[in-house]
Design a protein around this motif. Structure first.
Motif, PDB file in Angstrom:
ATOM      1  N   ARG A 104      -7.020   2.986  -3.009  1.00 49.08           N
ATOM      2  CA  ARG A 104      -7.338   1.981  -1.706  1.00 49.08           C
ATOM      3  C   ARG A 104      -7.210   2.922   0.055  1.00 49.08           C
ATOM      4  NH1 ARG A 104      -5.132  -4.089  -1.132  1.00 49.08           N
ATOM      5  NH2 ARG A 104      -6.787  -3.870  -2.434  1.00 49.08           N
ATOM      6  N   THR A 105      -7.937   3.290   0.358  1.00 48.45           N
ATOM      7  CA  THR A 105      -7.719   4.160   1.277  1.00 48.45           C
ATOM      8  C   THR A 105      -8.258   3.136   2.905  1.00 48.45           C
ATOM      9  OG1 THR A 105      -8.908   5.809   0.978  1.00 48.45           O
ATOM     10  CG2 THR A 105      -8.275   5.950   3.081  1.00 48.45           C
ATOM     11  N   PRO A 106      -7.274   2.816   3.428  1.00 49.84           N
ATOM     12  CA  PRO A 106      -6.668   2.109   4.737  1.00 49.84           C
ATOM     13  C   PRO A 106      -7.690   2.152   5.908  1.00 49.84           C
ATOM     14  CG  PRO A 106      -4.135   2.225   4.273  1.00 49.84           C
ATOM     15  CD  PRO A 106      -5.339   2.937   3.628  1.00 49.84           C
ATOM     16  N   PRO A 107      -8.282   1.559   6.627  1.00 54.91           N
ATOM     17  CA  PRO A 107      -9.285   1.269   8.018  1.00 54.91           C
ATOM     18  C   PRO A 107      -8.725   2.396   8.443  1.00 54.91           C
ATOM     19  CG  PRO A 107      -9.273  -0.812   7.050  1.00 54.91           C
ATOM     20  CD  PRO A 107      -7.823  -0.235   6.079  1.00 54.91           C
ATOM     21  N   GLY A 108      -9.163   3.940   9.181  1.00 55.84           N
ATOM     22  CA  GLY A 108      -8.714   4.518   9.395  1.00 55.84           C
ATOM     23  C   GLY A 108      -7.848   5.724   9.151  1.00 55.84           C
ATOM     24  N   GLY A 109      -7.364   5.549   7.820  1.00 54.13           N
ATOM     25  CA  GLY A 109      -6.740   6.148   6.727  1.00 54.13           C
ATOM     26  C   GLY A 109      -6.990   7.726   6.698  1.00 54.13           C
ATOM     27  N   GLU A 110      -6.065   8.665   6.515  1.00 49.06           N
ATOM     28  CA  GLU A 110      -6.366  10.391   6.192  1.00 49.06           C
ATOM     29  C   GLU A 110      -6.364  10.406   5.046  1.00 49.06           C
ATOM     30  OE1 GLU A 110      -3.827  12.520   9.093  1.00 49.06           O
ATOM     31  OE2 GLU A 110      -4.466  11.347  10.969  1.00 49.06           O
ATOM     32  N   ALA A 111      -5.756   9.423   3.856  1.00 50.07           N
ATOM     33  CA  ALA A 111      -5.427   9.891   2.546  1.00 50.07           C
ATOM     34  C   ALA A 111      -5.672   8.841   2.029  1.00 50.07           C
ATOM     35  CB  ALA A 111      -4.357  10.644   2.758  1.00 50.07           C
ATOM     36  N   GLU A 112      -5.942   8.627   0.793  1.00 48.77           N
ATOM     37  CA  GLU A 112      -6.497   7.964  -0.646  1.00 48.77           C
ATOM     38  C   GLU A 112      -5.071   7.425  -0.278  1.00 48.77           C
ATOM     39  OE1 GLU A 112      -9.067   7.519  -4.021  1.00 48.77           O
ATOM     40  OE2 GLU A 112      -7.005   8.019  -4.919  1.00 48.77           O
ATOM     41  N   MET A 113      -5.267   6.115  -0.756  1.00 53.54           N
ATOM     42  CA  MET A 113      -3.889   5.297  -0.901  1.00 53.54           C
ATOM     43  C   MET A 113      -4.159   4.606  -2.340  1.00 53.54           C
ATOM     44  SD  MET A 113      -1.765   6.925   1.152  1.00 53.54           S
ATOM     45  CE  MET A 113      -0.178   5.335   1.668  1.00 53.54           C
TER      46      MET A 113
ATOM     47  N   VAL B  54       1.174  -1.542  -0.207  1.00 52.95           N
ATOM     48  CA  VAL B  54       0.330  -0.369   0.415  1.00 52.95           C
ATOM     49  C   VAL B  54       1.154   1.154  -0.103  1.00 52.95           C
ATOM     50  CG1 VAL B  54      -2.354   1.263   1.057  1.00 52.95           C
ATOM     51  CG2 VAL B  54      -1.721  -1.053   1.115  1.00 52.95           C
ATOM     52  N   PHE B  55       0.552   2.260  -0.878  1.00 56.57           N
ATOM     53  CA  PHE B  55       1.361   2.904  -0.945  1.00 56.57           C
ATOM     54  C   PHE B  55       0.455   4.448  -1.960  1.00 56.57           C
ATOM     55  CE2 PHE B  55       1.342  -0.060  -4.387  1.00 56.57           C
ATOM     56  CZ  PHE B  55       0.935   1.140  -5.352  1.00 56.57           C
ATOM     57  N   PRO B  56       1.950   5.753  -1.140  1.00 52.65           N
ATOM     58  CA  PRO B  56       0.991   7.201  -1.738  1.00 52.65           C
ATOM     59  C   PRO B  56       0.854   7.814  -2.952  1.00 52.65           C
ATOM     60  CG  PRO B  56       3.123   7.365  -0.386  1.00 52.65           C
ATOM     61  CD  PRO B  56       2.888   5.729  -0.378  1.00 52.65           C
ATOM     62  N   HIS B  57       0.198   8.242  -3.272  1.00 56.65           N
ATOM     63  CA  HIS B  57       0.507   8.880  -5.172  1.00 56.65           C
ATOM     64  C   HIS B  57       1.080   9.385  -5.452  1.00 56.65           C
ATOM     65  CE1 HIS B  57      -4.271   8.464  -6.036  1.00 56.65           C
ATOM     66  NE2 HIS B  57      -4.386   7.948  -5.045  1.00 56.65           N
ATOM     67  N   GLY B  58       2.139   9.199  -6.340  1.00 52.80           N
ATOM     68  CA  GLY B  58       3.598   9.517  -6.778  1.00 52.80           C
ATOM     69  C   GLY B  58       4.532   8.336  -6.329  1.00 52.80           C
TER      70      GLY B  58
ATOM     71  N   LEU C 134       2.789   5.115 -10.123  1.00 48.32           N
ATOM     72  CA  LEU C 134       2.135   4.221 -10.642  1.00 48.32           C
ATOM     73  C   LEU C 134       1.030   5.097 -10.231  1.00 48.32           C
ATOM     74  CD1 LEU C 134       3.691   1.441  -8.586  1.00 48.32           C
ATOM     75  CD2 LEU C 134       4.433   2.241 -11.092  1.00 48.32           C
ATOM     76  N   ARG C 135      -0.286   4.696 -11.372  1.00 51.37           N
ATOM     77  CA  ARG C 135      -1.154   5.588 -11.690  1.00 51.37           C
ATOM     78  C   ARG C 135      -2.507   4.434 -11.385  1.00 51.37           C
ATOM     79  NH1 ARG C 135       2.121   7.929 -14.904  1.00 51.37           N
ATOM     80  NH2 ARG C 135       2.242  10.438 -14.300  1.00 51.37           N
ATOM     81  N   PRO C 136      -4.065   4.390 -10.653  1.00 50.73           N
ATOM     82  CA  PRO C 136      -5.098   3.687 -11.030  1.00 50.73           C
ATOM     83  C   PRO C 136      -5.258   3.405 -12.737  1.00 50.73           C
ATOM     84  CG  PRO C 136      -5.009   5.278  -9.572  1.00 50.73           C
ATOM     85  CD  PRO C 136      -3.482   5.737 -10.098  1.00 50.73           C
TER      86      PRO C 136
END
Length: 598
Positions: free
Chosen positions: A528-537, A437-441, A497-499
């Motif tokens: 994917r946004t992990p449960p409790g996450g603050e940003a879309e990953m 699981v990783f951030p955009h960019g 990497l992009r959707p």
């Protein structure tokens, strides 16, 4: 003629042409990775059958340049008497010329086979050496390659919007909008897969890749010029292209480039050969070095293309499962070879009735051949599949709705503890990447270490990338994203990497002279946004469906989370594929996919 005789013939031609050397890349005038038979100049000259490499021929010495995937293969196929073996990226063609080209030497190159960046680099080092880089009007290999194949005459076909997910007109309109943003009048599109995607057409001019030899120019008003052999355009294709696409013979492309006087023309320096830049500028046009606007759009699959790939993965997974059952039974009984096994897998795929082609030449390898990551079986190299060895099969299919690629390893007889250890470490790396699981960019280069870490911990590694992009009924190797070390040959600039991107996940291990291991599935990049996450990953969804080999798994090396992933994946494989299989295959699959005990 032998490769040695071909080398002698080339040297004689160079003397006639007043050249002291010549550079031979493995590509075509579209900078393709896979090329048609007419462009296989490196193979004709050297005997090397790999998919990446280059060579330099001087009067008194010659060198062939390959990366770590081909360290063993190049030495098996190419004469050490005639050729010096040089590894990349540690060394480069330009660097080698800087050392070995004589003062005053004239080194030739074909401007239709090299990028402008390469030309500038080579010219700089040769100038510093007191030598000269010379563009040839005719490739000297073509002058002595008397039985050179002709380009394919196969006609184009239409890729319907029901499978493409978007009309060609809409794609061209998006390119026109991009041109307006760039303040450009036109863009040259030389890459064959980009042209196929942009015009929603496919071809049969390159083995295993459904593209046609052509060039395209898109104008700011949304109209286009398509340069392709007239006999390739059927009435159905002409109707599909419509009045906004103007057709021209392919051999008029070079002249057409000189007619952009006073215009700003976008050209991708990574995909366009030097001759394209030269022709535009010779005609008074301004060449803008900008990325081809189709590259990212093509890589980010739309919902229709994703659905098509899911369907292709199901169909292909069922064929591979039937094959895995067959090989598990047939191999221990003897009588099978790498060639017979590859032929059997092809037969299973062909039973679908809609297989268009393989997506690449199947890598069917046992024993020491498995240690060659890009091995290609021939009648001369064909080995019997014997007990005590591992059998590796890396293959894929081309279907109208998707392109597949997967690798599985099968033990013949009882695997050794070392084989189980290495396989499990490769599997651990595969799982680590699949569950990332990783951030955009985030780029593929940043994720590559996840797949290698379990091997690194044991002092092991592999000399190829971990993942490549995959097209939608297009090239099995598609840019711009990949998962690889930044220094890996051909990695290029790091690409986020992009959707919608589809990439392979294929860590491996190779013990020279003994065996090879690789586990490959295709992955879809999804939000994917992990449960409790603050940003879309971002994360990966595994698309490939085929059982892993249980007999090679050393459970004591796995964590609870890794075991859970294996069991969840096998449950998905069994549930998804069971309806497509007959009872005996279904029963076998269910036994291979039963939960691994904790």
């Amino acid at each position: 003629m032998t490769a040695s005789q071909n080398l002698a013939a080339l040297r004689a031609q160079l003397a006639t042409d007043r050249l002291d050397g010549f550079v031979v890349p493995l590509t075509d005038e579209h900078m393709s990775e896979y090329v048609g038979g007419y462009a296989q100049r490196l193979a004709w000259l050297t005997g090397f059958g790999g998919s990446a490499g280059s060579a330099v021929v001087l009067a008194d010495r010659a060198a062939i340049f390959t990366d770590g995937r081909y360290t063993i293969q190049v030495r098996e196929q190419v004469s050490a008497t005639d050729w010096e073996f040089v590894g990349v990226p540690e060394h480069s063609v330009a660097g080698w010329l800087a050392v070995h080209a004589c003062t005053g030497a004239r080194i030739g190159y074909d401007p239709w086979l090299h990028t402008r960046g390469w030309v500038e680099e080579a010219r700089a080092v040769l100038t510093a050496r007191g030598a000269e880089l010379v563009a040839v009007a005719r490739n000297p290999i073509d002058a002595v390659w008397h039985d050179r194949p002709a380009p394919s005459p196969a006609p184009l076909s239409v890729q319907p919007e029901a499978l493409a997910g978007e009309s060609s007109a809409a794609k061209r309109a998006a390119v026109a909008d991009w041109l307006a943003e760039q303040g450009a009048d036109a863009v040259v599109v030389p890459a064959l897969d980009s042209i196929a995607w942009l015009f929603n057409v496919r071809g049969r001019d390159v083995a295993r890749t459904p593209v046609a030899l052509s060039y395209a120019v898109i104008h700011a008003d949304g109209t286009a010029d398509l340069f392709v052999a007239p006999d390739k355009v059927t009435p159905a294709v002409a109707e599909h292209l419509g009045n906004a696409v103007h057709l021209h013979p392919r051999d008029t492309f070079a002249t057409a480039l000189t007619r952009f006087g006073g215009q700003r023309v976008a050209i991708d320096p990574a995909l366009a050969v030097a001759a394209i830049f030269d022709a535009v500028e010779a005609g008074g046009g301004s060449a803008l070095p900008l990325r081809d606007p189709t590259i990212v759009a093509k890589a980010c699959k739309n919902p229709v293309e994703i659905a098509g790939h899911r369907a292709a993965s199901l169909r292909d997974g069922a064929a591979v499962t039937r094959f895995l059952r067959w090989i598990a039974d047939a191999a221990p009984r003897g009588g099978q070879t790498e060639l017979s096994a590859a032929a059997e897998l092809l037969r299973f795929r062909e039973k679908s009735g809609i297989l268009r082609d393989l997506s690449f030449d199947t890598i069917s390898a046992t024993g020491p051949n498995g240690a060659l990551p890009h091995y290609h079986v021939t009648p001369e190299s064909n080995r019997a599949i014997e007990c005590g060895h591992l059998y590796l099969i890396d293959s894929g299919g081309q279907y109208d709705d998707g392109t597949t690629d997967l690798t599985r390893v099968v033990p013949v007889g009882t695997p050794t503890p070392e084989m189980r250890d290495r396989y499990t470490r490769v599997l651990k790396g595969h799982i680590a990447l699949a569950t990332a699981v990783f951030p955009h960019g985030t780029t593929g280069a940043q994720l590559d270490a996840l797949a290698r870490a379990p091997l690194w911990q044991a002092g092991l590694d592999y000399a190829h990338g971990t993942g490549h992009g995959v097209g939608s009924f297009l090239s099995v190797h598609e840019g711009p994203a990949r998962i690889a070390k930044p220094s890996y040959p051909g990695a290029g600039p790091s690409e986020p990497l992009r959707p919608g991107m589809i990439l392979s996940n294929e860590p491996g291990y190779y013990k020279a002279g003994e065996y090879g291991i690789r586990i490959e599935n295709l992955l879809l990049v999804v939000p994917r946004t992990p449960p409790g996450g603050e940003a879309e990953m971002l994360a990966f969804e595994t698309l490939t469906l085929a059982p892993l080999d249980r007999d090679l798994i050393e459970i004591t090396l796995l964590t609870t989370a890794e075991l859970m992933w294996i069991n969840d994946y096998h449950q998905q494989v069994a549930t998804s594929l069971a309806p497509l299989l007959e009872q005996e295959d279904r029963t076998w699959l269910q036994s291979r996919c039963s939960p691994v005990a904790f």
